[in-house]
Design an enzyme around this catalytic site. Sequence first.
Site, mmCIF file in Angstrom:
data_model
loop_
_atom_site.group_PDB
_atom_site.id
_atom_site.type_symbol
_atom_site.label_atom_id
_atom_site.label_comp_id
_atom_site.label_asym_id
_atom_site.label_seq_id
_atom_site.Cartn_x
_atom_site.Cartn_y
_atom_site.Cartn_z
ATOM 1 N N ASP A 156 -2.407 2.446 -0.362
ATOM 2 C CA ASP A 156 -3.025 1.759 -1.494
ATOM 3 C C ASP A 156 -3.833 0.588 -0.945
ATOM 4 O O ASP A 156 -3.279 -0.322 -0.319
ATOM 5 C CB ASP A 156 -1.937 1.268 -2.453
ATOM 6 C CG ASP A 156 -2.503 0.807 -3.787
ATOM 7 O OD1 ASP A 156 -3.692 1.033 -4.040
ATOM 8 O OD2 ASP A 156 -1.742 0.204 -4.570
ATOM 9 N N ASP A 183 -9.207 4.158 -4.352
ATOM 10 C CA ASP A 183 -8.502 3.234 -3.470
ATOM 11 C C ASP A 183 -7.060 3.607 -3.157
ATOM 12 O O ASP A 183 -6.333 2.796 -2.565
ATOM 13 C CB ASP A 183 -8.546 1.816 -4.049
ATOM 14 C CG ASP A 183 -7.820 1.709 -5.380
ATOM 15 O OD1 ASP A 183 -7.629 2.739 -6.042
ATOM 16 O OD2 ASP A 183 -7.445 0.585 -5.752
ATOM 17 N N GLU A 184 -6.608 4.790 -3.526
ATOM 18 C CA GLU A 184 -5.240 5.168 -3.168
ATOM 19 C C GLU A 184 -5.110 6.677 -3.052
ATOM 20 O O GLU A 184 -5.856 7.437 -3.668
ATOM 21 C CB GLU A 184 -4.222 4.618 -4.165
ATOM 22 C CG GLU A 184 -4.340 5.161 -5.568
ATOM 23 C CD GLU A 184 -3.209 4.699 -6.476
ATOM 24 O OE1 GLU A 184 -2.031 4.740 -6.049
ATOM 25 O OE2 GLU A 184 -3.508 4.308 -7.621
#
Length: 378
Positions: free
Chosen positions: A26, A120-121
Amino acid sequence: MADDVADDEMEDGAEAAGLRKIIHVDMDAFFASVEQRDNPELRGKPVAVGGSSGRGVVAAASYEARKFGVRSAMPSVTAKRKCPDLIFVKSRFDAYREASQQIRAIFNHFTPLVEPLSLDEAYLDVTEDIHGLGSATLIAQEIRRRIREETQLTASAGVSYNKFLAKLASDQNKPDGICVIRPGQGAAFVQSLPIRRFHGVGPKAEEKMKRLGIETGADLAAKDRDWLRANFGSFSDYLYRAARGIDLRPVRSNRTRKSVGGERTFHEDQSAPEELHETMDRIVDIVWERIERNKARGRTVTMKLKYNDFTINTRAKSLDRVVADKAEFARIGHELLEAELPLPRPIRLMGLTLGSLEGVTKKTRREREADKAQLNLL
């Protein structure tokens, strides 16, 4: 219980039990961090990505802003009130996508089993150590090192034997941290957490749980299935498993989309039928283009309305076959809207989604065997 360093017990125990080795990566305050990276004047200052107008919403907040209670999805006026020195910057999705593609390439170097959740993860299944690094923890450390070196951004990682625990672990030592949960420790780790840390438990569910005397994972684990079903209905099965650290989902690199949709937020609240139907047409145009681009076919059309008091109303219609074409999609959308008119109060947002998509992938034999290994921990 949870460590921030490598430990051979995680690897040996997972290998012996035939468990998966899962990493959840993350990025730390991703959008805001990209802005601070690209503009040195923003570094060390409270930054929010999003609009600063009365209808603006915070898309991301730097850690300097989070200290004041600024959070994503917060109205910009509220964020400014909490942090008067907050600096708003407009979003630059091209820059975020470029950074995300760099990060994705790093993931793919270590495993083909990457399941992105957003820009983003992502989850990574590193059960097969294709580069011989020796452990999932060392792989996670190397991934974080390369992200920092190649993008000048930081990432946090969680390492465990299932997706639920890995995601919890990645949040444990943020920002720029790593956490490992070994086989046999998942239940104890989960039961030590406040109930608000459980994914899927929002403010309303948390409030209800607290009224029922559930403050922690341990409190939840003490409740049997019948009690949970009586109080939480279909949500009870997830809660029962989560309180025991059980998650049988595999990492799917070709994760099937559950829906395709779009929304429109109005600059001013709307309630006039003509305006609403015109907006519905515009949303249909946008969403159907996405449907065709993704080659999606689904049976359920869902309309979402957010009123000016922020309450949300959803209405859906399901067919016994897939929606035939754009005209039928539009007709159903307008029917759902017409059924709600006249509106009880003006709305600030309208959305339309096609769901119940075809093409759900079945589990392979290897995935079923890994499921059994997870259950054997009990």
